[in-house]
Design a protein around this motif. Structure first.
Motif, PDB file in Angstrom:
ATOM      1  N   PHE A 181       0.888  -1.055   0.078  1.00  0.00           N
ATOM      2  CA  PHE A 181       0.087  -0.134  -0.172  1.00  0.00           C
ATOM      3  C   PHE A 181       0.829   1.300   0.232  1.00  0.00           C
ATOM      4  CE2 PHE A 181      -2.482  -3.547   2.023  1.00  0.00           C
ATOM      5  CZ  PHE A 181      -3.711  -3.280   1.224  1.00  0.00           C
ATOM      6  N   THR A 182       1.923   0.943   0.691  1.00  0.00           N
ATOM      7  CA  THR A 182       2.787   2.196   0.964  1.00  0.00           C
ATOM      8  C   THR A 182       4.382   1.879   1.064  1.00  0.00           C
ATOM      9  OG1 THR A 182       3.030   2.472   3.321  1.00  0.00           O
ATOM     10  CG2 THR A 182       0.997   3.677   2.235  1.00  0.00           C
ATOM     11  N   PRO A 183       5.447   2.491   0.976  1.00  0.00           N
ATOM     12  CA  PRO A 183       6.694   1.924   1.099  1.00  0.00           C
ATOM     13  C   PRO A 183       6.937   1.314   2.506  1.00  0.00           C
ATOM     14  CG  PRO A 183       6.818   4.217   0.149  1.00  0.00           C
ATOM     15  CD  PRO A 183       5.472   4.114   0.498  1.00  0.00           C
ATOM     16  N   LYS A 184       5.883   1.589   3.375  1.00  0.00           N
ATOM     17  CA  LYS A 184       6.113   0.984   4.692  1.00  0.00           C
ATOM     18  C   LYS A 184       5.174   0.054   5.088  1.00  0.00           C
ATOM     19  CE  LYS A 184       7.862   5.597   6.538  1.00  0.00           C
ATOM     20  NZ  LYS A 184       7.985   6.540   7.347  1.00  0.00           N
ATOM     21  N   LEU A 185       3.824  -0.126   4.321  1.00  0.00           N
ATOM     22  CA  LEU A 185       2.838  -0.904   4.728  1.00  0.00           C
ATOM     23  C   LEU A 185       2.504  -2.007   3.503  1.00  0.00           C
ATOM     24  CD1 LEU A 185       0.614  -1.510   6.574  1.00  0.00           C
ATOM     25  CD2 LEU A 185      -0.901   0.255   5.438  1.00  0.00           C
ATOM     26  N   THR A 186       2.448  -3.408   4.094  1.00  0.00           N
ATOM     27  CA  THR A 186       2.209  -4.430   3.184  1.00  0.00           C
ATOM     28  C   THR A 186       1.089  -5.244   3.667  1.00  0.00           C
ATOM     29  OG1 THR A 186       3.874  -5.744   3.882  1.00  0.00           O
ATOM     30  CG2 THR A 186       4.572  -4.400   2.100  1.00  0.00           C
ATOM     31  N   GLY A 187       0.486  -5.855   2.742  1.00  0.00           N
ATOM     32  CA  GLY A 187      -0.392  -6.682   3.059  1.00  0.00           C
ATOM     33  C   GLY A 187      -0.852  -8.009   2.389  1.00  0.00           C
ATOM     34  N   THR A 188      -1.166  -9.150   2.854  1.00  0.00           N
ATOM     35  CA  THR A 188      -1.371 -10.442   2.187  1.00  0.00           C
ATOM     36  C   THR A 188      -2.525 -11.077   2.628  1.00  0.00           C
ATOM     37  OG1 THR A 188       1.180 -10.837   2.602  1.00  0.00           O
ATOM     38  CG2 THR A 188      -0.252 -12.759   2.271  1.00  0.00           C
ATOM     39  N   LEU A 189      -3.273 -11.788   1.464  1.00  0.00           N
ATOM     40  CA  LEU A 189      -4.455 -12.447   1.941  1.00  0.00           C
ATOM     41  C   LEU A 189      -4.304 -13.740   1.100  1.00  0.00           C
ATOM     42  CD1 LEU A 189      -7.543 -12.303   2.966  1.00  0.00           C
ATOM     43  CD2 LEU A 189      -8.035 -10.976   0.945  1.00  0.00           C
ATOM     44  N   GLN A 190      -5.103 -14.713   1.607  1.00  0.00           N
ATOM     45  CA  GLN A 190      -5.300 -15.976   0.904  1.00  0.00           C
ATOM     46  C   GLN A 190      -6.623 -16.433   1.391  1.00  0.00           C
ATOM     47  OE1 GLN A 190      -2.132 -18.941   1.075  1.00  0.00           O
ATOM     48  NE2 GLN A 190      -3.227 -20.109  -0.311  1.00  0.00           N
ATOM     49  N   VAL A 191      -7.392 -16.965   0.488  1.00  0.00           N
ATOM     50  CA  VAL A 191      -8.628 -17.784   0.885  1.00  0.00           C
ATOM     51  C   VAL A 191      -8.725 -19.120   0.202  1.00  0.00           C
ATOM     52  CG1 VAL A 191     -11.174 -17.692   0.853  1.00  0.00           C
ATOM     53  CG2 VAL A 191     -10.040 -15.509   1.471  1.00  0.00           C
ATOM     54  N   ALA A 192      -8.724 -20.071   0.893  1.00  0.00           N
ATOM     55  CA  ALA A 192      -8.863 -21.475   0.276  1.00  0.00           C
ATOM     56  C   ALA A 192     -10.364 -22.272   0.566  1.00  0.00           C
ATOM     57  CB  ALA A 192      -7.655 -22.253   0.816  1.00  0.00           C
ATOM     58  N   GLY A 193     -10.568 -22.808  -0.459  1.00  0.00           N
ATOM     59  CA  GLY A 193     -11.888 -23.596  -0.263  1.00  0.00           C
ATOM     60  C   GLY A 193     -11.550 -25.210  -0.728  1.00  0.00           C
ATOM     61  N   THR A 194     -11.972 -26.091   0.507  1.00  0.00           N
ATOM     62  CA  THR A 194     -11.697 -27.441   0.275  1.00  0.00           C
ATOM     63  C   THR A 194     -13.143 -28.232   0.207  1.00  0.00           C
ATOM     64  OG1 THR A 194     -11.575 -28.322   2.500  1.00  0.00           O
ATOM     65  CG2 THR A 194      -9.709 -26.999   1.597  1.00  0.00           C
ATOM     66  N   THR A 195     -13.059 -29.440  -0.689  1.00  0.00           N
ATOM     67  CA  THR A 195     -14.177 -30.272  -0.650  1.00  0.00           C
ATOM     68  C   THR A 195     -13.494 -31.594  -0.744  1.00  0.00           C
ATOM     69  OG1 THR A 195     -15.939 -31.338  -1.957  1.00  0.00           O
ATOM     70  CG2 THR A 195     -14.238 -30.533  -3.293  1.00  0.00           C
ATOM     71  N   SER A 196     -13.820 -32.615   0.405  1.00  0.00           N
ATOM     72  CA  SER A 196     -13.207 -34.074   0.495  1.00  0.00           C
ATOM     73  C   SER A 196     -14.351 -34.917   0.688  1.00  0.00           C
ATOM     74  CB  SER A 196     -12.713 -33.936   1.792  1.00  0.00           C
ATOM     75  OG  SER A 196     -11.640 -32.825   1.918  1.00  0.00           O
ATOM     76  N   ARG A 197     -13.917 -36.060  -0.234  1.00  0.00           N
ATOM     77  CA  ARG A 197     -14.872 -37.326  -0.025  1.00  0.00           C
ATOM     78  C   ARG A 197     -14.127 -38.356   0.783  1.00  0.00           C
ATOM     79  NH1 ARG A 197     -20.215 -38.573   0.469  1.00  0.00           N
ATOM     80  NH2 ARG A 197     -20.731 -40.460  -0.623  1.00  0.00           N
ATOM     81  N   ARG A 198     -14.419 -38.756   2.031  1.00  0.00           N
ATOM     82  CA  ARG A 198     -13.658 -39.289   2.948  1.00  0.00           C
ATOM     83  C   ARG A 198     -14.317 -39.666   4.117  1.00  0.00           C
ATOM     84  NH1 ARG A 198      -8.418 -36.722   4.242  1.00  0.00           N
ATOM     85  NH2 ARG A 198      -8.561 -38.172   6.124  1.00  0.00           N
ATOM     86  N   CYS A 199     -13.703 -40.353   5.107  1.00  0.00           N
ATOM     87  CA  CYS A 199     -14.389 -40.697   6.457  1.00  0.00           C
ATOM     88  C   CYS A 199     -13.859 -39.506   7.256  1.00  0.00           C
ATOM     89  CB  CYS A 199     -13.602 -41.838   6.981  1.00  0.00           C
ATOM     90  SG  CYS A 199     -14.116 -43.400   5.815  1.00  0.00           S
ATOM     91  N   PHE A 200     -14.870 -39.103   7.895  1.00  0.00           N
ATOM     92  CA  PHE A 200     -14.940 -37.911   8.783  1.00  0.00           C
ATOM     93  C   PHE A 200     -15.318 -38.404  10.231  1.00  0.00           C
ATOM     94  CE2 PHE A 200     -14.998 -35.359   5.182  1.00  0.00           C
ATOM     95  CZ  PHE A 200     -14.261 -34.164   5.259  1.00  0.00           C
ATOM     96  N   PHE A 201     -14.608 -38.136  11.291  1.00  0.00           N
ATOM     97  CA  PHE A 201     -14.795 -38.451  12.547  1.00  0.00           C
ATOM     98  C   PHE A 201     -15.952 -37.659  13.163  1.00  0.00           C
ATOM     99  CE2 PHE A 201     -14.050 -38.090  17.367  1.00  0.00           C
ATOM    100  CZ  PHE A 201     -14.580 -39.436  17.718  1.00  0.00           C
ATOM    101  N   ASP A 202     -16.775 -38.216  13.700  1.00  0.00           N
ATOM    102  CA  ASP A 202     -18.289 -37.663  14.124  1.00  0.00           C
ATOM    103  C   ASP A 202     -18.405 -37.973  15.676  1.00  0.00           C
ATOM    104  OD1 ASP A 202     -20.630 -36.581  15.046  1.00  0.00           O
ATOM    105  OD2 ASP A 202     -21.922 -37.622  13.538  1.00  0.00           O
ATOM    106  N   PRO A 203     -17.777 -36.946  16.706  1.00  0.00           N
ATOM    107  CA  PRO A 203     -17.850 -37.298  17.974  1.00  0.00           C
ATOM    108  C   PRO A 203     -19.288 -37.287  18.763  1.00  0.00           C
ATOM    109  CG  PRO A 203     -17.207 -35.158  17.583  1.00  0.00           C
ATOM    110  CD  PRO A 203     -17.244 -35.805  16.257  1.00  0.00           C
ATOM    111  N   SER A 204     -20.216 -36.808  17.795  1.00  0.00           N
ATOM    112  CA  SER A 204     -21.531 -37.054  18.653  1.00  0.00           C
ATOM    113  C   SER A 204     -22.350 -38.308  18.306  1.00  0.00           C
ATOM    114  CB  SER A 204     -22.347 -35.595  18.086  1.00  0.00           C
ATOM    115  OG  SER A 204     -21.940 -34.704  18.764  1.00  0.00           O
ATOM    116  N   PHE A 205     -21.941 -38.942  17.252  1.00  0.00           N
ATOM    117  CA  PHE A 205     -22.793 -40.144  16.679  1.00  0.00           C
ATOM    118  C   PHE A 205     -22.864 -41.497  17.662  1.00  0.00           C
ATOM    119  CE2 PHE A 205     -22.907 -44.116  14.154  1.00  0.00           C
ATOM    120  CZ  PHE A 205     -24.092 -44.100  13.782  1.00  0.00           C
ATOM    121  N   GLU A 206     -23.963 -41.850  17.725  1.00  0.00           N
ATOM    122  CA  GLU A 206     -24.344 -43.024  18.655  1.00  0.00           C
ATOM    123  C   GLU A 206     -24.541 -44.128  17.761  1.00  0.00           C
ATOM    124  OE1 GLU A 206     -26.609 -41.890  22.170  1.00  0.00           O
ATOM    125  OE2 GLU A 206     -27.241 -40.192  21.012  1.00  0.00           O
ATOM    126  N   PRO A 207     -23.619 -45.397  17.731  1.00  0.00           N
ATOM    127  CA  PRO A 207     -23.992 -46.449  16.942  1.00  0.00           C
ATOM    128  C   PRO A 207     -25.210 -47.046  17.335  1.00  0.00           C
ATOM    129  CG  PRO A 207     -21.583 -46.200  17.591  1.00  0.00           C
ATOM    130  CD  PRO A 207     -22.509 -45.191  18.192  1.00  0.00           C
TER     131      PRO A 207
END
Length: 831
Positions: A461-487
């Motif tokens: 932005f200026t000789p003294k001020l810099t900025g960085t930004l990153q945004v990532a989206g993920t999609t996964s088809r896999r096993c996810f642990f569900d700590p609230s599930f009751e078999p």
């Protein structure tokens, strides 16, 4: 470790060192204001002024004369070279006169760039050893930066000690230097009665660059005088009130007659090894030691320069055997993964293009590829990287697992299957120091599919001020642990979970049978942003980031999910006073707050740190503060439900105020001895995994003490030895039990018969495992890609426990040992 890691990095970067004034030398060059000790400062009225002769591009002359690289700049052609002189001392002085004069020289021919240095000094006080490659910046050295695309974002940094030993890497603006990259070049150095000199010959085909008539490169040269408290002298002045390093460099031009060559590099390799190890045996409860047959791994890597700025790399069954293993670390009470740097040459070429604040790609997730292809380059303002690999490691089960009837049915689906990786990175430069980028990664394996897409930008932005930004989206088809599930409430779903997810469990499910894992699609987001304001006397830094619960980057590095963080840091510094007892001090204040995506607090922290730069190369750092930490049962395993207990015994939420103090000091005592010490104490630090029976744990606060000490001894130029000791212990407050008590000791010794031939020994001890790991290695490494190694690795316990029966063992018990020979050779052909 201290709480404020980011703050440490930034305050240590600002640490200054001392200038020791010395008498002038008889062999100093004429008209070198910086070298004479009487030159004027580049600062006028508080503003750094670049002299006109340095503000204009320097023309590099061409020669047709053959040059012998012997370290002596005595051939007549050096008299016609471009000269870079009148250096400035930029640390600890602020663009003041250096204590010793330095001159750099440069010319080129059709195929090579030649660089020379003359460094005037007392020869008996020069600090130089026959060091390993990439290990010379701890003694006297010179270095250059070559911004070959003139984009002020990335540059080669090439360094040399007085004996010509090389240190090379890539400097990326905003990220610093990565010295894992090796450039094929020739260099020699000599120490003479007037000082020392270095001569360098760099093939243009070893560099990636923008070619064409009238093209300019960014350039800077520097000298590091170790005994003067790490004095740093640069050809270009440095404005401490400007954020950025490469933007302050000069320019070179005139290299219009480079003869472009397409180059093919072929590096075949073979590793022959014989390994013995302890294996389970039906007839012997404690197992037996089995010597495996001699094994030969043959690999091939290729590199083809399509153009000076585009490179294609390929690897077929590459030999990625690690000659030097990762250093041992304390893993006790560790909740999240530990990041290890990449060391394999194939993945290091062009690795800077794949680097982003969120590590969506980490090449060490590709463990054992049989085929890998990579295309990297830059065309105009556009940089790109494409990588494809198949990894046989996930389906490469051991013989014991293949022959175990209780295991084989659960691994049949994955047996000898490969994981497939696809990586795409594109980045466009905007203006002088801004960019916008796109990153896409994919990893596929049976029952596991993961896709990540992200955008990132860096803005000044200026000789003294810099900025960085990153945004990532993920999609996964896999096993996810569900700590609230009751078999019991959904038996059919539980059966399906066990069928699909019961093969293995990477989630925190303590049962490990897949009952609580749901095979589903999970979508998530990760983000990171910062603002960095930087001046000589003060600065501030604010950052924010997070990852939602289902965030997975299977081709990247995964830390904590379902977590957000905010962090602020402010620094105040004194002016550098090179001759004062206290050269420079920096005082930092910081605070931070972490919370999950439902708004629950995870951690609050606040504190202060002090960084002192003292005479005689003494650097002292201190940090203290308070932390409030809250942990939740479902982060560690099952959440308690009406029909079953949870992971924790007692309260499902634990909350503690913690107080911490950390200090460290390093001191380069003389040319022979360096030492480093650190101490860390935290009151009420959580013991996360204290066992409570029936698969439950009982986290509780305790007192944690850690200390680290390192020493390096260089009695002669050819030999260096080092030792390090790490102590870490946590004692619970409620029952005074030592949750863990870790001692890690590492000993290293290297004797170099020449710059390219060495013998190295190593011994590591880990008290938590009662384990010793040792290595003896002979190596010949004349250039990157060409090497011969012969070594022996040994791993054994002392008064430990048998890995199969769990019974105590008296004395030494070997776990494994390996003899190996590894040979590789670089064939290089230009067209």
């Amino acid at each position: 470790m201290p709480i404020c890691n980011t703050a440490i990095i930034r305050t240590l970067y600002l640490a200054a060192v001392v200038l020791i004034s010395c008498p002038a030398l008889s062999a100093q060059p004429e008209n070198n204001n910086g070298g004479s000790g009487t030159g004027s400062s580049a600062a006028q009225g508080g503003k750094v002024v670049v002299p006109p002769e340095k503000a204009s591009p320097v023309r590099v002359p061409k020669t047709d004369t053959a040059v012998v690289i012997d370290g002596k700049l005595d051939e007549p052609v050096w008299q016609t070279a471009a000269v870079f002189k009148d250096f400035y001392q930029t640390a600890p002085g602020n663009n003041t006169a250096p204590s010793r004069p330095t001159e750099a020289y440069m010319f080129y021919d059709e195929r090579h760039l030649y660089i020379g240095f003359k460094c005037w000094d007392e020869p008996d006080k020069v600090r130089a050893t026959v060091a390993r490659r990439d290990n010379v910046f701890g003694e006297d050295n010179v270095r250059v930066w070559l911004d070959t695309f003139n984009d002020q974002r990335r540059a080669y940094v090439l360094g040399f000690n007085p004996l010509g030993v090389q240190q090379d890497g890539i400097y990326t603006e905003g990220s610093g230097a990565d010295f894992s990259v090796d450039v094929v070049m020739e260099s020699k150095g000599v120490i003479e009665d007037w000082g020392w000199s270095v001569e360098v010959k760099i093939p243009f085909k070893s560099l990636r660059y923008s070619a064409g008539k009238g093209k300019m490169w960014g350039f800077n040269a520097a000298r590091n005088i170790d005994r003067f408290n790490d004095e740093f002298d640069q050809w270009m002045p440095e404005d401490r009130n400007v954020s950025g390093f490469l933007i302050q460099h000069g320019k070179i031009t005139g290299m219009d007659e480079i003869k472009y060559e397409r180059t093919l590099e072929i590096t075949p390799s073979i590793t022959v090894s014989e390994t013995g190890r302890r294996v389970p045996a039906l007839e012997v409860v404690d197992g037996r030691f089995f010597n495996q047959p001699v094994k030969a791994d043959i690999g091939l890597t290729l590199k083809y320069t399509i153009s000076p700025n585009i490179t294609l790399d390929a690897a077929f069954n590459p030999d990625f055997a690690e000659i030097e293993a990762d250093a041992p670390v304390v893993t006790a009470n560790q909740r999240f993964p530990i990041f290890f740097q990449e060391k394999r040459p194939f993945f290091l070429e062009g690795s800077d293009i794949f680097s982003t604040p969120i590590t969506v790609f980490h090449s060490r997730t590709i463990v054992d590829p049989d085929v890998a292809l990579k295309l990297t380059g830059k065309e105009g303002k556009n940089s790109f990287g494409v990588l494809f690999a198949t990894d046989k490691a996930p389906g490469n089960f051991s013989e014991d697992e293949r022959n175990d009837p209780s295991v084989r049915p659960r691994i049949n689906e994955f047996l000898d299957k490969n994981a497939v990786f696809g990586i795409l990175r594109a980045k466009r430069d905007i203006g002088k120091e801004n960019h916008i980028g796109l990153f896409v990664t994919y990893r596929g394996f049976p029952e596991q599919k993961n896709l990540v897409a992200s955008v990132d930008t860096r803005v000044k932005f200026t000789p003294k001020l810099t900025g960085t930004l990153q945004v990532a989206g993920t999609t996964s088809r896999r096993c996810f642990f569900d700590p609230s599930f009751e078999p019991d409430a959904d038996p059919s779903q539980a059966a399906r979970n066990r069928e699909v997810c019961g093969t293995g469990n990477t989630s925190p499910n303590p049962l490990g049978n897949g009952s609580y894992d749901r095979y589903r699609t999970g979508n998530a987001v990760g983000y990171y942003g910062n603002l960095d304001y930087y001046t000589d006397r003060h600065g501030w830094f604010i950052e924010a980031g997070g990852r939602s619960a289902d965030y997975r980057a299977d081709a990247g590095f995964n830390s904590r999910s379902d977590s957000n963080f905010l962090f602020f840091y402010h620094r105040t510094s004194t002016r550098s006073r090179p001759n004062a007892p206290l050269i420079r001090a920096s005082w930092g204040k910081f605070t931070g707050y972490d919370f999950d995506f439902s708004g629950r607090m995870q951690r609050f922290r606040a504190g202060s740190n002090l960084n002192l730069s003292l005479q005689r190369s003494i650097f002292l750092y201190m940090e203290g503060g308070v932390v409030r930490e809250k942990i939740y049962e479902e982060e560690f395993g099952l959440k308690r439900m009406p029909t079953r207990p949870g992971r924790f015994v007692g309260d499902p939420v634990r909350d503690a105020w913690q107080q911490f103090f950390y200090t460290e000091m390093n001191h380069n005592l003389n040319k022979y001895l360096f030492y480093y010490v650190s101490v860390n104490y935290t009151n009420n630090r959580f013991d996360y995994f204290f066992p409570a029976g029936n698969g439950q744990i009982d986290p509780g606060p305790g007192k944690q003490f850690s200390a680290n000490a390192e020493i390096e001894w260089k009695p002669i130029n050819a030999w260096r030895a080092s030792a390090s000791y790490n102590k870490s212990r946590l004692v619970r407050n409620d029952n005074r039990i030592r949750s863990f008590d870790s001692d890690i000791l590492s000993l290293r010794s290297t004797y170099s018969f020449s710059r390219f031939v060495f013998v190295r020994t190593r011994l590591d001890y880990d008290s938590m495992r009662d384990n010793f790991a040792g290595q003896a290695l002979f190596g010949w490494t004349p250039s990157p890609g060409t090497a011969f190694y012969a070594g022996y690795n040994d791993n054994f316990n002392y008064n430990g426990r048998n890995p199969f029966s769990g019974d105590p063992e008296t004395g030494f018990a070997r776990n494994s040992r390996t003899f190996f020979i590894r040979v590789s050779y670089l064939f290089r052909k230009s067209f």
